[in-house]
Each structure stands twice: as C-alpha cells, then as structure tokens.
Design a protein around this motif. Structure first.
Motif, PDB file in Angstrom:
ATOM      1  N   SER A  17       0.825  -1.221   0.000  1.00 43.99           N
ATOM      2  CA  SER A  17       0.000   0.000   0.000  1.00 43.99           C
ATOM      3  C   SER A  17       0.854   1.263   0.000  1.00 43.99           C
ATOM      4  O   SER A  17       0.508   2.258   0.644  1.00 43.99           O
ATOM      5  N   ALA A  18       1.964   1.234  -0.733  1.00 44.31           N
ATOM      6  CA  ALA A  18       2.928   2.334  -0.682  1.00 44.31           C
ATOM      7  C   ALA A  18       2.337   3.661  -1.134  1.00 44.31           C
ATOM      8  O   ALA A  18       2.686   4.720  -0.608  1.00 44.31           O
ATOM      9  N   ARG A  19       1.438   3.638  -2.106  1.00 42.95           N
ATOM     10  CA  ARG A  19       0.880   4.878  -2.657  1.00 42.95           C
ATOM     11  C   ARG A  19      -0.348   5.361  -1.894  1.00 42.95           C
ATOM     12  O   ARG A  19      -0.914   6.389  -2.237  1.00 42.95           O
ATOM     13  N   PHE A  20      -0.728   4.621  -0.878  1.00 43.13           N
ATOM     14  CA  PHE A  20      -1.957   4.972  -0.175  1.00 43.13           C
ATOM     15  C   PHE A  20      -1.708   5.813   1.078  1.00 43.13           C
ATOM     16  O   PHE A  20      -2.630   6.406   1.633  1.00 43.13           O
ATOM     17  N   GLY A  21      -0.462   5.875   1.511  1.00 42.35           N
ATOM     18  CA  GLY A  21      -0.185   6.637   2.723  1.00 42.35           C
ATOM     19  C   GLY A  21      -0.045   5.736   3.931  1.00 42.35           C
ATOM     20  O   GLY A  21      -0.086   4.507   3.834  1.00 42.35           O
ATOM     21  N   ASP A  22       0.066   6.322   5.083  1.00 44.13           N
ATOM     22  CA  ASP A  22       0.329   5.590   6.318  1.00 44.13           C
ATOM     23  C   ASP A  22      -0.986   5.094   6.929  1.00 44.13           C
ATOM     24  O   ASP A  22      -1.497   5.632   7.913  1.00 44.13           O
TER      25      ASP A  22
END
Length: 212
Positions: A17-22
């Motif tokens: 989920s790298a592009r989704f944020g923390d």
C-alpha cells in the motif's frame, strides 16, 4: 475450458500500500459497508473452486477464513513482492490443481461471471487467460499447471506480466477491473457507485461540500 473445481483461487492481499499513505493496509479501508479487500472474496463465494487461498501480510486485518479461505502469511512482501505469487502457486501445486486463478484484493468490482468467462477461455493444458479492459491485459488471470514452475521461480518485483501479455485476453467493462492504489482512486470509486462513505467519511470531497 478448465473447471472451477480443478482451479485454486489465490487472492493476493499482502501488498505494501505504498501509494496509499500511512494506513497500514488500504485493504482495511471501508467501501460499501465492508473492507475494500473483502469484496472479491465475497463476490466469488459461489464459484466452486477446488480451494481458496489468501496470501496476507500482518498489515491486513481482514479475516478471510469465514469466507472459505486458507490464509497464508507473507511476513516480507515488500522485500520480495513476487513471494506472494510463489506462496499461493506452491499451495495450488501441492493440492494437485490443474490451474491457479490469481486475483488482487484491491480490485473490488470483479464479478463471478467474468471469472467463469476466464475459465471457459482456457482451451489447453498450458493456457494463460488474463482480463482486459480493451487496452491492456491485467489480473485476474488464470494459469494452467504447465506454468506453475515458471510462477514459482519469480523473484523480487518480477511479476507474471510477460506470461499475461502472451496469453489470451478476455475483455470486460473497464469499471469491473478498477484497482485502488491511492486514496483519490478510492474516493472516485466511492462516488462512482454512490457509496455511503462518500457522504459520511471526513476528508472526502462530497462530505466537505457545503449544503445549500
């Protein structure tokens, strides 16, 4: 065709989920009253697969077992993204499957009818059948047993793209093959299907619009 009863469904739910944020895992985000990553599992419940396998990471809190899945944990999907494919295919091979269907948990609009079309299009013992929006091939994708060794040899960020490109492609509505990589894409999908979260969750555009 390859029968569903001879096919193992492998649901890949260990993405970073790298592009989704923390957020831990985007698959936990609400969509139409259930977690985003649960929709494919529910949509395919009536398909009589030989077995269902979900490859998950510690970030994903969804419990797939009530939906008939054997859950395999992948503790390091970031360092070796192809490891999820290897884990799932190795399980399918051990079960004696004639084929494996790889599906992504971040594609919540996939339907059972489309999966049956993929199975029907598998016309040989070495078939590869992928989905397409009419522009490019993508998952869900079906791989006959002849390709299990190749899939189990994938490493790093190497995927099955070359096999998918060379295979047969079954075209469906582009909206069915939407995958969610960013918060903006999830918000757009919520608005597309008039999901209640588009009105109730803080931070969404429709929630923030002033009423007249």
């Amino acid at each position: 065709m390859i029968a569903a009863e001879d096919t193992v469904l492998v649901l890949l739910a260990a993405g970073k989920s790298a592009r989704f944020g923390d957020v831990g895992s985007k698959l936990n985000e609400p969509f139409l009253t259930r977690p985003l990553g649960l929709h494919v599992a529910v949509a395919l419940e009536a398909v009589p697969f030989k077995q269902r396998v979900a490859v998950t990471s510690p970030r994903c809190t969804i419990d797939y077992t009530p939906h008939g899945f054997t859950v395999i944990g992948n503790d390091d999907p970031v360092g070796d993204m192809a490891s999820s494919v290897r884990l799932g295919v190795a399980c399918a091979e051990a079960l004696g499957a004639k084929a494996v269907l790889l599906a992504l948990a971040d594609m919540p609009r996939v339907t059972a009818s489309h999966i049956y079309r993929l199975l029907d299009a598998a016309d040989s013992a070495d078939a590869v059948v992928a989905s397409s929006d009419g522009v490019s091939p993508k998952p869900p994708a079906l791989f006959a047993r002849a390709h299990f060794d190749t899939l189990c040899a994938l490493s790093g960020d190497q995927g099955a793209r070359d096999l998918i490109r060379a295979g047969r492609h079954v075209v469906t509505n582009a909206a069915e093959l939407i995958d969610v990589d960013t918060p903006e894409e999830l918000e757009q999908l919520r608005e597309l299907v008039h999901a209640p979260e588009a009105l109730t969750l803080p931070g969404t555009r429709r929630h923030e619009r002033p009423t007249v």
